[in-house]
Write a protein that holds these residues in place. Sequence first.
Motif, PDB file in Angstrom:
ATOM      1  N   TRP A 141      90.574 -20.824  37.987  1.00 27.77           N
ATOM      2  CA  TRP A 141      89.606 -21.817  38.447  1.00 27.77           C
ATOM      3  C   TRP A 141      89.346 -22.865  37.385  1.00 27.77           C
ATOM      4  CZ3 TRP A 141      85.203 -22.517  35.631  1.00 27.77           C
ATOM      5  CH2 TRP A 141      84.894 -21.509  34.705  1.00 27.77           C
ATOM      6  N   LEU A 142      89.453 -22.464  36.116  1.00 29.94           N
ATOM      7  CA  LEU A 142      88.956 -23.320  35.033  1.00 29.94           C
ATOM      8  C   LEU A 142      89.689 -24.650  34.912  1.00 29.94           C
ATOM      9  CD1 LEU A 142      87.729 -21.981  31.646  1.00 29.94           C
ATOM     10  CD2 LEU A 142      88.955 -24.109  31.773  1.00 29.94           C
ATOM     11  N   PRO A 143      91.045 -24.633  34.795  1.00 29.25           N
ATOM     12  CA  PRO A 143      91.721 -25.917  34.645  1.00 29.25           C
ATOM     13  C   PRO A 143      91.616 -26.801  35.887  1.00 29.25           C
ATOM     14  CG  PRO A 143      93.303 -24.131  34.771  1.00 29.25           C
ATOM     15  CD  PRO A 143      91.965 -23.503  34.693  1.00 29.25           C
ATOM     16  N   ARG A 144      91.132 -26.258  37.002  1.00 23.09           N
ATOM     17  CA  ARG A 144      90.947 -27.136  38.171  1.00 23.09           C
ATOM     18  C   ARG A 144      89.538 -27.700  38.211  1.00 23.09           C
ATOM     19  NH1 ARG A 144      93.396 -23.534  43.016  1.00 23.09           N
ATOM     20  NH2 ARG A 144      95.298 -22.889  41.965  1.00 23.09           N
ATOM     21  N   ALA A 145      88.547 -26.845  37.902  1.00 23.29           N
ATOM     22  CA  ALA A 145      87.161 -27.276  38.083  1.00 23.29           C
ATOM     23  C   ALA A 145      86.694 -28.177  36.942  1.00 23.29           C
ATOM     24  CB  ALA A 145      86.250 -26.064  38.209  1.00 23.29           C
ATOM     25  N   HIS A 146      87.038 -27.829  35.685  1.00 22.45           N
ATOM     26  CA  HIS A 146      86.502 -28.612  34.570  1.00 22.45           C
ATOM     27  C   HIS A 146      86.907 -30.080  34.606  1.00 22.45           C
ATOM     28  CE1 HIS A 146      85.173 -25.227  31.642  1.00 22.45           C
ATOM     29  NE2 HIS A 146      84.962 -24.908  32.886  1.00 22.45           N
ATOM     30  N   PRO A 147      88.174 -30.399  34.908  1.00 26.44           N
ATOM     31  CA  PRO A 147      88.559 -31.812  34.811  1.00 26.44           C
ATOM     32  C   PRO A 147      87.916 -32.708  35.868  1.00 26.44           C
ATOM     33  CG  PRO A 147      90.475 -30.398  34.749  1.00 26.44           C
ATOM     34  CD  PRO A 147      89.329 -29.555  35.171  1.00 26.44           C
ATOM     35  N   ILE A 148      87.516 -32.171  37.020  1.00 26.05           N
ATOM     36  CA  ILE A 148      87.064 -33.107  38.044  1.00 26.05           C
ATOM     37  C   ILE A 148      85.573 -33.371  37.970  1.00 26.05           C
ATOM     38  CG2 ILE A 148      88.948 -32.650  39.657  1.00 26.05           C
ATOM     39  CD1 ILE A 148      87.055 -30.906  41.226  1.00 26.05           C
ATOM     40  N   ALA A 149      84.859 -32.680  37.081  1.00 18.48           N
ATOM     41  CA  ALA A 149      83.442 -32.987  36.904  1.00 18.48           C
ATOM     42  C   ALA A 149      83.314 -34.268  36.081  1.00 18.48           C
ATOM     43  CB  ALA A 149      82.761 -31.828  36.200  1.00 18.48           C
ATOM     44  N   PRO A 150      82.143 -34.956  36.152  1.00 19.99           N
ATOM     45  CA  PRO A 150      81.932 -36.114  35.267  1.00 19.99           C
ATOM     46  C   PRO A 150      81.990 -35.662  33.803  1.00 19.99           C
ATOM     47  CG  PRO A 150      80.166 -35.914  36.901  1.00 19.99           C
ATOM     48  CD  PRO A 150      80.994 -34.690  37.020  1.00 19.99           C
ATOM     49  N   ALA A 151      82.437 -36.548  32.905  1.00 19.67           N
ATOM     50  CA  ALA A 151      82.721 -36.139  31.519  1.00 19.67           C
ATOM     51  C   ALA A 151      81.588 -35.372  30.842  1.00 19.67           C
ATOM     52  CB  ALA A 151      83.115 -37.363  30.693  1.00 19.67           C
ATOM     53  N   PRO A 152      80.305 -35.824  30.940  1.00 21.29           N
ATOM     54  CA  PRO A 152      79.259 -35.054  30.250  1.00 21.29           C
ATOM     55  C   PRO A 152      79.113 -33.641  30.806  1.00 21.29           C
ATOM     56  CG  PRO A 152      78.441 -37.205  30.930  1.00 21.29           C
ATOM     57  CD  PRO A 152      79.760 -37.035  31.569  1.00 21.29           C
ATOM     58  N   VAL A 153      79.312 -33.490  32.119  1.00 25.59           N
ATOM     59  CA  VAL A 153      79.208 -32.148  32.705  1.00 25.59           C
ATOM     60  C   VAL A 153      80.425 -31.315  32.304  1.00 25.59           C
ATOM     61  CG1 VAL A 153      78.970 -30.855  34.841  1.00 25.59           C
ATOM     62  CG2 VAL A 153      77.802 -33.023  34.574  1.00 25.59           C
ATOM     63  N   SER A 154      81.624 -31.947  32.229  1.00 24.49           N
ATOM     64  CA  SER A 154      82.795 -31.228  31.716  1.00 24.49           C
ATOM     65  C   SER A 154      82.506 -30.711  30.324  1.00 24.49           C
ATOM     66  CB  SER A 154      84.015 -32.146  31.626  1.00 24.49           C
ATOM     67  OG  SER A 154      84.392 -32.609  32.870  1.00 24.49           O
ATOM     68  N   ALA A 155      81.883 -31.571  29.496  1.00 27.57           N
ATOM     69  CA  ALA A 155      81.580 -31.169  28.120  1.00 27.57           C
ATOM     70  C   ALA A 155      80.645 -29.971  28.120  1.00 27.57           C
ATOM     71  CB  ALA A 155      80.957 -32.335  27.358  1.00 27.57           C
ATOM     72  N   LEU A 156      79.641 -29.991  29.004  1.00 22.85           N
ATOM     73  CA  LEU A 156      78.706 -28.860  29.055  1.00 22.85           C
ATOM     74  C   LEU A 156      79.394 -27.608  29.587  1.00 22.85           C
ATOM     75  CD1 LEU A 156      75.379 -30.462  30.294  1.00 22.85           C
ATOM     76  CD2 LEU A 156      75.751 -29.281  28.151  1.00 22.85           C
ATOM     77  N   MET A 157      80.293 -27.786  30.574  1.00 21.69           N
ATOM     78  CA  MET A 157      80.975 -26.623  31.134  1.00 21.69           C
ATOM     79  C   MET A 157      81.898 -25.995  30.100  1.00 21.69           C
ATOM     80  SD  MET A 157      81.960 -27.990  34.939  1.00 21.69           S
ATOM     81  CE  MET A 157      82.562 -26.508  35.731  1.00 21.69           C
ATOM     82  N   SER A 158      82.763 -26.833  29.492  1.00 23.61           N
ATOM     83  CA  SER A 158      83.732 -26.295  28.543  1.00 23.61           C
ATOM     84  C   SER A 158      83.065 -25.920  27.233  1.00 23.61           C
ATOM     85  CB  SER A 158      84.826 -27.325  28.272  1.00 23.61           C
ATOM     86  OG  SER A 158      86.031 -26.902  28.817  1.00 23.61           O
ATOM     87  N   GLY A 159      82.053 -26.715  26.838  1.00 24.76           N
ATOM     88  CA  GLY A 159      81.429 -26.468  25.551  1.00 24.76           C
ATOM     89  C   GLY A 159      80.446 -25.321  25.608  1.00 24.76           C
TER      90      GLY A 159
END
Lengths: 648, 308
Positions: A218-236
């Motif tokens: 799920w991770l490489p699909r879900a993280h990239p399509i979120a807006p950048a700040p939310v991607s940062a919060l998800m991955s970070g």
Amino acid sequence: MTGALLVAGLGAIALGGVLCVLRRGFSTGLAVQTVGAAGVAVAGFWTLGSSASLGDGFSSSFAPRLGVDGLSGLFLGILGLIAVPALAFSVRYLRPGPNGRAVGALTALFVLALALVLCGRDPLTFLVGWESMTLIPAVVILVSRGADRRARRTVFNYLALTHLGGAGTWVAILLLAHAGAIGGQTTIASGSGLQIAIALSALAGMGTKAGVMPLHVWLPRAHPIAPAPVSALMSGVMIKVALYGLVRVLLDWDGVLPVWFGVLVLAAGAFSALGGVVYALFEHDLKRLLAMHSIENIGIIVLGIGASIVLRARGADMWAAFALAAALLHCVNHAVFKALLFLGAGAFERAVGSLEIDRLGGLLRRMPWSGGAFLVGAAAIAGLPPLNGFASEWLTLQALLHIPRYGHVGDGVAGALALAALAATAALAVFCFVKVVGLVLLGAPRTPAVAAAEEQPLPMRAALVFLALACVALGVAPGVLFGPLVGLAPWPSAHATQLGLYLPGTGSLPTVGIALVLVAVTIALALLRGNRRAAPAPNWASGQLVEPALNWTSSGFTKPLRLVLELVLRPQREISSRTVGGVLQQVAYSGNVPHLIEDRLYRPAERMAFRAAVHARRLQTGSVGTYVVYLIALVLVLLVAVRLGVIG
Amino acid sequence: MSAASAVSTAVQVLGGIVLAPLLPGLVQHWKARLQGRRGPTPLQPYRELRRLWGKSMVDPEGSGPIYRLAPVVVAAALVGAVLVVPVAQSAPTLGLGHDALLLLGLLALARFAVASASWDVSNGFSLMGASRDLTLSVFVEATFILSLAVAALTSGTTDLRGVVAGTAGIGVWKSPALALGAVSFAFVVIAETGRQPVDNPDTHLELTMIHEGPLLEYAGRDLAYLQWAAAARHWLVLVLAAEVFLPHPHGVWLQLAVLPVALVPLCAALAIVETILAKMRILLVPRLLAVGAAAALLGIAAWIAGAA
């Protein structure tokens, strides 16, 4: 005092979230959230440093309880540290339309949900927080992507997988609560079936949420399509919070786990680290590439956790604490550089409109601030001294090296294999980020849009530079965090807080000295070299003209590795040519590296699930008569079972 | 600081910086003799460096700051590495400490810098060399760390001074662990120095270059730095081979005295290997290195079995 600051910080985030919804209050709302996040960061790290607990302690009962201890403090600190730049970045990145305002408000909710997991002190609060931190990003993606059909499908996949896998979290937590082991009222016997059941379900459930291979799809699909700040919060942050749960269960509540379980965790870590970075190398989309790298770094952290379990089972408590501290330090470091890279990718996307890695280039010249910060982040994630990634990788390597010292042949060789895997991972990360830096930042712009890219506004640049400085600071003085982190181990352990890393049985890492010597020698050599340069000359291409068609691509650069790993990766390659009258007119090449785990494991499972669903649907005729027959049959079966004494 | 550690520091720093070019010079000299040629003198690398130092540097069209920064960063990383690797069991920390794993980090920094510079000039041949170098580095690094792990386990520390002290004596003949570590390190030496059968230092054909490829566009003092860095890599791995994996005496003075006695035959050995072996296909090199890694793993297993 610290507690008041934490509550005030979280309150400010909630208030900021409400303000974001209002038409006028968008920027103010994000600013208030940023201030609140800064408060959370200070309160979190302060709790870590003072090693005092606030509020309630853990309990296995279901009455809601909230509190903070050192470990929660660390993760709250990470949350605040990443939320500040992410929110500051949002001020200009999100547009104050209805979508942007909703995303701004949901970001506040997301941060609060993450804080709830960290502050929950009873099973119920923990699980409520756990589920909301899964659901809110899904809502964010749906809101920001609107009616995008692919996004909806991805979100569905994400929810399905994290819930299927995440069931393990429920099993583990409820079993622990049932046994009364949360909060240490009872200890679970080492090697008992219950202990293993809890450990395995926690590894599956929390591992899914953290993105441990093979539960990562799920991770490489879900993280990239979120807006950048939310991607940062998800991955970070989000996947780190999943590891927070894993550390709590495996190293504290579940007692001393057997050696073989530690080896299993090591294997999962090594597999994630190598798999994540190898597939990242063959990605062509910058954000997907970064998401694959999150899997790699989660693998490195899990290696530290596994080393800690093995060393603890072998009675090497000091090194078990060092291994855990190495894992936790890598959590901080990865949060910082991954947030930096995701936000940087957001800045490039906003400037250029595409993140297709072969169609960027030369952005360091066009966007010196964002590009420079991105370069620092790339060097940090590649594990280069004197930046922060190197410090925690060094610690993890040392911890793995100590497994053979204290272990028997089986786990010792497993530790050595993990050591080699981590060294190879580090080399692959260098490879991958050389490619990223080269294709994104260096060389000539590859499209007109890139050639016209403009530097981003101040809040976005400031967020990136702040994170880049954090990479440098954590690389120069990792010992400041490492000392308190050693104290977080649930068994007695302590380590002096210094700037560098001084551990017994190692050559130590005087990080300040390393940074100073490297910088001083670099400057001295640059001065010694002078700057006598002849007129620029064209590139040497064996006498051919250099033209854009000769530009190297991502696939070209990674080809040697693809060939070396051909047996494992099974890349696909197709060349079709068109000849007219014996003259070659056109050659088309296409190739890709399929994701084997998806193709061989998940696709068949998905197909089987759908086929089973078709069969199951036959039962659903829709006629009331059939349902009455089902009910009567059920009652009859139950009666027979009772009569036979199977139930009741 | 005692006299012994002062002298060993002087040998370490001056030897690593000034004597390093002599090592590839010796290899080339003897290789020529073995092939029946007169060949250049062992001092040829110094002449090359002097010639390059007098020439002006050239920026290819379209290159940027990373291209200019890279040679300096590479040389600085290698200076750092020279400061990390001691020549005897006693030496002051010199600001960097003496940790074995830091050495790997510094070599990775140099690799990152030189490969990024290839992207900055976007020269196809440079990139080809860089991508091959990075591919092989994955396997080199795994083998390198495993062979270092054997030495670290034997001596109980990753501090290279402690490793030199802990492996002193004729341990390599007596302990199977260290012997297997030495076998594995031999592969590392060949790969890190960029010599046959992994790479061909004499090649002038762009398509066959690995380590030389990314240097293709450089000239003048930039190139001098990069060539010195290649020589310093010889120094680092050969000193490690001599002071860790080959039999060496206890005590600083004796270790310093034995160092040249060990370095000279090691250079001769490299010349002989280069003479009798042809360069292998690049895709087969990982298998070669896997043999080295397997040897080191066996060494670790042997050490655990022996220690238990």
